[in-house]
Scaffold this active site. Structure first.
Site, short mmCIF file in Angstrom:
data_model
loop_
_atom_site.label_atom_id
_atom_site.label_comp_id
_atom_site.label_asym_id
_atom_site.label_seq_id
_atom_site.Cartn_x
_atom_site.Cartn_y
_atom_site.Cartn_z
N SER A 1 0.83 -1.19 0.00
CA SER A 1 0.00 0.00 0.00
C SER A 1 0.86 1.24 0.00
CB SER A 1 -0.91 0.02 1.23
OG SER A 1 -0.26 0.67 2.30
N LYS A 2 0.29 2.30 -0.57
CA LYS A 2 1.05 3.53 -0.66
C LYS A 2 1.15 4.20 0.70
CE LYS A 2 -0.05 4.04 -5.43
NZ LYS A 2 -1.18 4.23 -6.32
N ARG A 3 0.31 3.76 1.61
CA ARG A 3 0.35 4.38 2.92
C ARG A 3 1.42 3.77 3.82
NH1 ARG A 3 -5.82 4.50 2.34
NH2 ARG A 3 -4.98 2.96 0.95
N GLN A 4 1.50 2.43 3.77
CA GLN A 4 2.50 1.77 4.62
C GLN A 4 3.89 2.03 4.06
OE1 GLN A 4 2.49 -2.36 6.09
NE2 GLN A 4 0.29 -2.30 5.76
N GLY A 5 4.62 2.90 4.70
CA GLY A 5 5.94 3.24 4.19
C GLY A 5 5.71 4.03 2.93
#
Length: 394
Positions: free
Chosen positions: A174-178
């Site tokens: 996901s673009k959010r995780q890290g």
RNA sequence: GGCGCAUUCGUCUAGGGGUUAGGACGCCGGCCUCUCACGCCGGUAACAGGGGUUCGAAUCCCCUAUGCGCUACCA
């Protein structure tokens, strides 16, 4: 041919959808959102597959034509009611679905816009797309798309569904995780070529044993049919190594240019400095730390240096070294190297026991570039003064 | 829930019926050496489980488990 803007092509999609209605492969649907929700809830409660109940599919054409004039409506695909589709995918070979499982997908929404399914197929065909390479999440949509191609009488393109990239916990990357934005990798000092090299290896590998590829080599060696079917975890550990490999293969001037944006603007970096650190960085941004001591004046001792300078023999070694400067006729890095080695023999010291105090005194660091480069960069005066200063340390 | 796809060292992978299951990263040791790196050498570690098929399965088939995806008038 493209690029296409969907809003400018509403007419085209509409016409194509109408063709499907003519041939009975699509139909008008007047069901309200409320009814759809009801149907869905009922199906869920009964543990059935959640699908449109095809309520409007049996409306007569005349009837539908009439209602279209006054009622909001969508156009739905009339999916076959039974049978099985099998199709080929470059990566997965053979995949099969039962038509029964599929929904009568909306093709044109109430607002007149097409859904992805219709737009995708129509645009791809009109643009004469030969290969559709997309993520695995599209695999379940394949039958619908194929049905569309078939209904229009078009030859479908070749398909390849790529595996997904995963987080370390195996969830979809996901673009959010890290932060996985490419810009952030560039800013942190990864070379584009290394990035490409790494990502290519996530799910693909040649038969041979190579792991390091230039862009050209990659293009040459890559075969989409060899792409892995399972998702790969995006683990940057190997990326760091690959980046280091690419950095070391860079010609000196290219390396110098590459690290420049990562350095303090006022630094006057010499070729010798750059050459001295090329094997020491895995990230371009590492260069800043590697080079920093060259520009510190007066010297700043780091933790290890303080320790090295307070060792038992440090003072003796350094004062002997300082004395050696009295007799220097022809200062150079090699001269310095020679005299230190001589001192090492006299004191029976070698390796870090000998060099740590000396490096600490000269550079304020116990590790770093070769001493010859350091000493020649600084020059006699500065080196001598620093040894003097180190003697007064504590 | 239904459907689909997947599953080899910790990670990325090679492997298409007979291999001591190979390589790379990481980690651990050693060599090289002016330090640190680089480089070189060595070590560590895997076929998810169970049934078949076969003289012989990591390889083919089935089941189970697990993971992921899809299940919208989103893409």
């Amino acid at each position: 041919m493209g690029p296409y803007t969907q809003s400018e092509r509403l007419e085209t999609y509409r016409n194509h959808a109408d063709k499907l209605i003519e041939s009975g492969q699509a139909y008008h649907c007047f069901c309200t959102a409320e009814r759809l929700t009801q149907v869905r809830e009922r199906q869920q409660k009964m543990g059935l597959a959640v699908r449109y109940d095809r309520h409007c599919r049996n409306l007569t054409t005349e009837d539908a034509r009439e209602r279209v004039k006054s009622e909001p409506h969508v156009i739905r695909l009339a999916i076959p009611e039974s049978g099985r589709v099998t199709f080929k995918d470059i990566i997965r070979k053979k995949v099969a679905f039962d038509w029964q499982q599929l929904d009568d997908q909306v093709l044109i929404k109430t607002d007149g816009f097409p859904t992805y399914h219709l737009a995708n197929v129509v645009d791809d065909h009109l643009m004469e797309i030969s290969h559709v390479i997309r993520g695995e999440e599209w695999l379940p949509s394949m039958p619908k798309h194929l049905f569309l191609y078939e209904s229009f009488g078009w030859e479908p393109p070749t398909f390849a569904h790529l595996p997904l990239l995963l987080n370390p916990d195996r969830s979809k990357l996901s673009k959010r995780q890290g932060d996985v934005a490419v810009e952030s990798y560039r800013d942190r000092g990864y070379l584009p070529a290394a990035m490409l090299n790494f990502v290519a290896l996530l799910g693909w590998h040649e038969q041979g044993n190579r792991d390091i590829f230039t862009l050209t080599e990659l293009i040459d060696a890559f075969e989409i049919g060899r792409v892995q079917k399972g998702g790969a975890i995006f683990d940057a550990t190997k990326l760091n190594w690959i980046n280091g490999q690419h950095i070391r293969q860079l010609p000196p001037d290219e390396f110098a240019a590459a690290i420049r944006p990562h350095l303090a603007p006022e630094w006057d970096v010499t070729k010798a400095m750059v050459a001295a650190i090329q094997t020491k960085v895995n990230l371009l941004s590492d260069a800043q730390d590697q080079l920093a001591f060259f520009f510190e004046d007066p010297v700043v001792y780091d933790e290890d240096s303080r320790q090295a300078l307070s060792s038992a023999q440090a003072k003796g070694v350094l004062s002997t070294l300082l004395a050696g400067f009295d007799a220097v006729s022809d200062f150079s890095g090699d001269w310095f190297l020679g005299i230190v080695k001589q001192i090492g023999e006299d004191f029976s010291l070698k390796g870090r026991d000998l060099w740590h105090p000396i490096r600490a005194a000269v550079a304020g660091r116990v590790t770093g570039p070769d001493i010859v480069t350091i000493v020649e960069t600084f020059g006699l005066e500065k080196v001598r003064d620093r040894i003097q200063a180190a003697l007064n340390f504590e």
